[in-house]
Design a protein around this motif. Structure first.
Motif, short mmCIF file in Angstrom:
data_model
loop_
_atom_site.label_atom_id
_atom_site.label_comp_id
_atom_site.label_asym_id
_atom_site.label_seq_id
_atom_site.Cartn_x
_atom_site.Cartn_y
_atom_site.Cartn_z
N THR A 309 0.85 -1.19 0.00
CA THR A 309 0.00 0.00 0.00
C THR A 309 0.88 1.23 0.00
N TYR A 310 0.28 2.37 -0.32
CA TYR A 310 1.08 3.59 -0.39
C TYR A 310 1.58 4.00 0.99
N THR A 311 0.97 3.46 2.05
CA THR A 311 1.41 3.82 3.39
C THR A 311 2.62 2.99 3.85
N GLY A 312 3.08 2.10 2.99
CA GLY A 312 4.23 1.29 3.40
C GLY A 312 3.81 -0.03 4.02
N HIS A 313 2.54 -0.25 4.10
CA HIS A 313 2.03 -1.52 4.58
C HIS A 313 2.21 -2.57 3.47
N ALA A 314 2.56 -3.77 3.82
CA ALA A 314 2.59 -4.84 2.83
C ALA A 314 1.90 -6.05 3.44
N TYR A 315 1.06 -6.69 2.68
CA TYR A 315 0.38 -7.86 3.23
C TYR A 315 0.13 -8.88 2.13
N ARG A 316 -0.06 -10.12 2.54
CA ARG A 316 -0.34 -11.22 1.63
C ARG A 316 -1.73 -11.73 1.95
N CYS A 317 -2.74 -11.14 1.33
CA CYS A 317 -4.09 -11.57 1.65
C CYS A 317 -5.02 -11.08 0.56
N VAL A 318 -5.95 -11.93 0.16
CA VAL A 318 -6.88 -11.51 -0.89
C VAL A 318 -8.10 -10.82 -0.30
N ASN A 319 -8.31 -10.99 0.98
CA ASN A 319 -9.47 -10.35 1.61
C ASN A 319 -9.05 -9.71 2.92
N PRO A 320 -8.25 -8.63 2.82
CA PRO A 320 -7.70 -8.06 4.05
C PRO A 320 -8.77 -7.45 4.94
N VAL A 321 -8.41 -7.31 6.19
CA VAL A 321 -9.31 -6.69 7.15
C VAL A 321 -9.21 -5.19 6.96
N THR A 322 -10.35 -4.53 6.81
CA THR A 322 -10.30 -3.08 6.54
C THR A 322 -10.29 -2.28 7.83
N GLY A 323 -10.04 -1.00 7.67
CA GLY A 323 -9.89 -0.11 8.82
C GLY A 323 -11.03 -0.17 9.81
N ASP A 324 -12.29 -0.09 9.33
CA ASP A 324 -13.43 -0.03 10.26
C ASP A 324 -13.47 -1.27 11.13
N GLU A 325 -13.15 -2.39 10.51
CA GLU A 325 -13.30 -3.62 11.26
C GLU A 325 -12.36 -3.71 12.45
N VAL A 326 -11.20 -3.09 12.32
CA VAL A 326 -10.26 -3.20 13.42
C VAL A 326 -10.20 -1.94 14.26
#
Ligand SMILES: Nc1ncnc2c1ncn2[C@@H]1O[C@H](COP(=O)(O)OP(=O)(O)OP(=O)(O)O)[C@@H](O)[C@H]1O
Ligand SMILES: Nc1ncnc2c1ncn2[C@@H]1O[C@H](COP(=O)(O)OP(=O)(O)OP(=O)(O)O)[C@@H](O)[C@H]1O
Ligand SMILES: [Mg+2]
Ligand SMILES: [Mg+2]
Lengths: 351, 348, 316
Positions: A309-326
């Protein structure tokens, strides 16, 4: 350029008559000077194997190592053994979990420290001894002159770990790898050791790779954190974003599993179901899928790609958890006054 | 009246040397005068560092080690003086869950045999069919598949093994379960499963717990009352929330501040009380207050000569420190180098 | 919808465990043994050795006692014919067929090895088991009994095994039984120590504590938990002991304590007989020595592999 650039590191153990074990399966991260990078994950996820591969300490037989690990531009994985041996101790050093078994039981601590000084800095006799005492003093061992003459079994666990750290930093290595350096120690001793490591990094600009299974430890120490699962980094981010907005369901699950000292009483933990024994092979899909509450059909379409992501986050997931959920997870409490923390991870996943 | 009450319990292990005949040359003061009460249906959490005597205390309550002196009153009977058959009969009512789920299960027994052993020992549920049904029910309660019965411990994951250990304790329908580090050998994600299971079982069955752990966060999560142990004695006891909000003993303060919290905001803003040195040997404990050798608040008088009693300082809050009131009032300050401020280093 | 169920099925399929389980430790250990090439080598050697011993009378091409009159074939003085048609390994100093003597000799070695080890194992296990059981069951009195038994044991252990064997032989006279007893007796304290130590270690384990906490009776704990779990090192030792017993038996026979006769050749005796021809006919010493070494190696390989297979640390 970063001091160490690990790219697609893969380690496979292959013994005759048994299925190959992909202990590390494509791990990438970078470490800059003066930076602390954390590798977190549960038992068996490949943290130690990663560090051993970087140090060139894996057995040669029955092990296949792939990928690249550029240290100052030179690949550690293809380097000739003698060059690597010279670098170990002087350019890079390692601290292990069990200080007793990594010290020689029949040689006094002092001799073990001066040995390092002799080998890598060519020091001998009285100057070496003085330097050794200085080192012990610097890592907080009281009465270092006397301790130099003592054997490992005469020191307590915390002292041994300090002695080991003294040996590791004797030649001011540019890279220090600490593999669960505090797991065998009590929390009050752990706090001392972590403080010591922080100081070392701040004063000497050492790059530190911190390997641990304790998210609490990395929260206080690391700049960058890589969460590993089944031999792969499933999420990597700077410290604050990682804890503030964990994206991979596994990271979210881990955070929901830990009883927090500052959480209010009576709050339920949100465990991840199953255990690592339920994993599937990465080739078949996401290894975490069987345990994942956020699973979708696409999870079984092969290994998920790394998303940056542009924020420098990197993840390996096709259905990541979004901001609201966490969001709830991020409503952090501050010590000492406890406040409500609702560690809801996600509720809409089909189980 | 509490269900389990321990009074001035002491367990001293003799240290023996000698070639032909063993001679006692000293003692390990593993548990040295502990009193505590566990209420029916409640959870008492015992926390402390390695070697402080937590496990020994738990084992002494169950009479798995010999008690040197003191009493363990359970439901009106003193377990500490019970012997032989009466003791064995009483055992069905107090059970234990162990730290290492592998070593606490006999590798040569399958799950069914592990679970029926206690029943057989107490002649409970003689009927084969009824026994099997009861075992199945227990398996369900701890969340193990029914197919588990014919399997052996090494065929399970760590978390599942711990469930077997819990089922073994449950099968006798005990009143009290003593859990000695029930989750410390487990992976983080599995720890939470087991903690939740213990909580659910308590709610469903009205169990009374004595939970022993070195992890304060775990203990705080499941306990109503927490006792902090240091070198064989309890230095502070308080309801879980009270202990967290206002720790009074210097050791509790240090312990609390040393527990990492998985939250950078918290980690960056907290103060740490760093202790100097290591835990002294329980074979040769310091005089006076056992903590005085490492205490940042140590005073010139009393600390090294007089052993402080556990005294009531608030609602259910007990502290064993001569200077607790003065420290609380801010009249005594800790040594300056003992308190480390919040880290300012910040790389985002 | 159907695509979805397909996925779920697929996940179920991917996570399904191949192995249904329900296998005990012995089974698992056996499986590990089967996969270990060294163990298999050892097992094959042992199997061959046992088969040869059992079928010896049919396998041996000649009567082991029958002498060829050497004068007939002897060219020069002191010449002993080597391998030739009819005598594949040649003949010994008295003109007896070497191969037949080796084959028949295997019976004695096997018999002595097995009986002696059985003796040592049984007596040692009883002694050690008693000691361990007393220790586990009877508190202070038990410790006393154990102390006394073990002090005797220590003394026996301190006597060099060959010396003990020779003393037994002087009391009982020469003969096969003497060798068996002598070799067996020297093994007793080893087994006793081992079993008792193993039981002691097991009695401190958590699962014993757990059984005690369940209210299981001490006797049952000792018999059902401690004893079975203490057996694996003893079984390993027994396998390794077979190797030592065969070597020791050969040694005693070599010293002339075995009392083997012409009809019942023995590898140790053959080795002794070969002494006088060492300079001229080394092969007469080599054959029995190689036979002894190979069989001992077979048992050692299997024993070491068993140790590995039964090691709880290597258990997954
Ligand atoms: N020499 C080896 N041969 C075969 N497999 C191995 C070997 N060493 C490690 N492995 C496997 O590699 C995987 C990763 O092991 P590793 O030691 O890196 O885990 P870890 O993350 O350090 O775990 P822990 O927290 O328990 O130390 C494990 O599944 C382990 O079984
Ligand atoms: N059977 C025993 N014989 C002699 N000393 C013992 C025995 N059991 C425990 N000890 C000693 O008593 C002290 C307390 O041990 P205990 O196991 O109760 O500590 P603990 O608080 O449970 O520590 P940990 O967190 O490491 O489990 C230790 O110094 C230990 O060495
Ligand atoms: Mg590791
Ligand atoms: Mg303990």
């Amino acid at each position: 350029m970063a001091l160490l650039e690990v790219e697609d590191l893969a380690v496979t153990f292959q013994r005759k008559g048994t299925a190959p074990v992909h202990a590390v399966d494509g791990v990438s991260f970078t470490v800059a000077e003066g930076q602390v990078v954390g590798l977190v994950g549960e038992s068996g996820c490949g943290k130690s194997v990663t560090s051993l591969a970087l140090m060139g300490l894996l057995a040669k037989r029955g092990v296949k190592v792939g990928g690249k690990a550029l240290f100052d531009g030179n690949d550690l994985l293809t380097m000739p053994g003698s060059t690597l041996r010279d670098m170990r101790g002087s350019e890079m050093a390692m601290i292990f979990q069990d200080p007793l078994s990594s010290l020689n039981p029949v040689i006094p601590i002092g001799l073990q420290v001066t040995e390092v000084l002799k080998r890598h800095r060519g020091m001998k006799g009285e100057p070496a001894e003085k330097e050794a005492a200085d080192l012990l003093d610097r890592v907080g061992i009281p009465d270092p002159r006397r301790r130099l003459k003592e054997y490992p079994h005469q020191l307590s666990g915390g002292m041994r770990q300090r002695a080991l750290i003294a040996m590791a930093v004797a030649c001011r290595p540019r890279l220090l790898i600490a593999d669960e350096p505090t797991t065998a120690l009590d929390v009050t001793i752990q706090a001392q050791i972590l403080e010591l490591l922080k100081e070392l990094v701040a004063q000497q600009g050492t790059a530190l790779i911190m390997i641990t299974h304790d998210l609490g430890v990395v929260a206080g120490l690391c700049d960058e954190i890589n969460v590993m699962y089944a031999g792969r980094v499933v999420e990597g981010a700077a410290r604050r974003p990682l804890f503030a907005s964990p994206t991979h369901p596994y990271s979210v699950g881990l955070l929901g599993s830990i009883p927090r000292l500052d959480a209010p009483r009576g709050e339920k933990l949100k465990p991840i179901p199953g255990s690592v024994r339920d994993n599937i092979a990465w080739a078949d899909g996401c290894a975490f899928a069987p345990r994942c509450a956020h699973r979708t059909d696409e999870c079984l379409d092969g290994p998920p790609a790394l998303v940056q992501t542009y924020t420098g986050h990197a993840y390996r997931c096709v259905n990541p958890v979004t901001g609201d959920e966490v969001e709830a997870v991020t409503a952090a409490a501050t010590l000492p006054a406890p406040s409500i923390v609702d560690a809801t991870t996600d509720s809409d996943g089909e189980a | 009246m509490s269900l389990l009450s321990v009074r001035d319990l002491k367990v001293h292990f003799p240290i023996k040397r000698g070639v032909l005949f063993d001679r006692t040359i000293g003692h390990v003061y593993a548990v040295d005068g502990v009193s505590l009460d566990v209420e029916r249906g409640g959870t008492y959490g015992l926390v402390g560092e390695s070697g402080c005597g937590k496990s020994t205390l738990g084992r002494a309550v169950l009479r798995l080690v010999d008690v040197t002196s003191g009493s363990v009153e359970f439901d009106g009977k003193d377990l500490a003086t019970l012997k032989g058959e009466p003791l064995r009969k009483e055992r069905s009512r107090l059970q234990m869950v162990f730290q290492d789920p592998m070593s606490s299960l006999d590798p040569r027994q399958n799950v069914e045999s592990i679970l029926s052993e206690g029943l057989a020992a107490h002649g409970m549920i003689g009927d084969r069919k009824a026994r099997r049904a009861h075992i199945q029910q227990t398996l369900d309660a701890v969340g193990l598949p029914r197919g588990a019965l014919s399997r052996y411990p090494h065929e399970f994951s760590g978390g599942q093994r711990q469930r077997i250990g819990i089922a073994r304790a449950l099968v006798l329908k005990p009143d009290v379960i003593i859990a000695d580090e029930p989750v410390s050998a487990l992976d983080v994600s599995v720890q939470a499963q087991v903690i939740n299971l213990l909580e659910e079982l308590q709610n469903d069955l009205g169990l009374t717990y004595l939970v022993i752990a070195h992890d304060l966060a775990v203990v705080r999560h499941i306990s109503d009352t927490i006792g902090v142990m240091y070198l064989g004695g309890i230095v502070e006891e308080a309801p879980s929330d009270v202990l967290y909000v206002s720790p009074r003993h210097p050791y509790t303060k240090a312990l609390m501040s040393a527990v990492p919290v998985p939250d950078p905001e918290v980690e960056d803003s907290r103060e740490r009380v760093l202790l100097k040195g290591d835990l002294p040997s329980p074979a040769n404990p310091p005089t006076g207050c056992r903590f005085h050798t490492r205490c940042p608040w140590r005073q010139e008088t009393r600390c090294d000569t007089e052993r402080p009693e556990l005294t009531l300082v608030g609602d259910g809050h007990k502290v064993a420190c001569h200077w607790a009131a003065e420290i609380e009032a801010g009249e005594i300050q800790p040594k300056s180098d003992a308190v480390v401020g919040a880290t300012t280093a910040e790389v985002a | 919808m159907s695509a979805k169920t397909d996925r779920i099925d697929r996940l179920a399929e991917l996570t399904a465990r191949k192995d249904e389980g329900g296998h005990g430790l012995w089974y698992e250990a056996f499986r590990r043994l089967r996969r270990n090439p060294l163990a298999m080598t050892g097992a094959v050697i042992i199997l061959l050795f046992v088969l040869i011993a059992i079928l010896a009378p049919w396998l041996a091409p000649h009567d082991p006692a029958a002498q060829t009159w050497l004068g007939e074939i002897r060219g020069a003085e002191g010449f002993i014919p080597g391998p030739r048609s009819g005598n594949w390994l040649g003949v010994d100093g008295l003109g007896r067929d070497e191969l037949s003597r080796l084959i028949i000799g295997s019976r004695q070695s096997l018999l002595v090895g097995v009986v002696a080890t059985l003796l040592g194992f049984t007596a040692g296990a009883i002694l050690g088991g008693l000691s361990g059981a007393f220790l586990g069951m009877f508190g202070k009195a038990g410790r006393w009994v154990d102390s006394i038994l073990m002090r005797f044991n220590d003394m026996a252990l301190a006597v060099p095994s060959l010396l003990l064997a020779i003393s037994v032989a002087t009391i009982l006279g020469q003969g096969l039984v003497t060798v068996m007893i002598a070799v067996g007796v020297t093994q007793i304290p080893v087994f006793a120590r081992l079993l008792r130590g193993s039981m002691l270690a097991q009695s401190h384990s958590d699962y014993v504590l757990a059984s005690t906490a369940l209210g299981v009776r001490k006797r049952r704990i000792v018999l059902n938990h401690i004893l079975p779990n203490s057996m694996s090192p003893v079984l390993v030792q027994a396998t390794l002991s077979l190797a030592t017993a065969i070597i020791e038996a050969a040694g005693l026979s070599f010293l002339g304590l075995g009392g083997a006769n012409a009809a019942n050749p023995e590898w140790g005796v053959m080795l002794a007989d070969s002494q006088q021809y060492l300079a001229t006919n080394l092969r007469l010493a080599v054959y029995p020595a190689v036979a002894i070494i190979i069989t001992a190696l077979g048992f050692t390989l299997l024993g070491e592999a068993m140790r590995e297979a039964l090691d709880p640390k290597l258990r997954k």
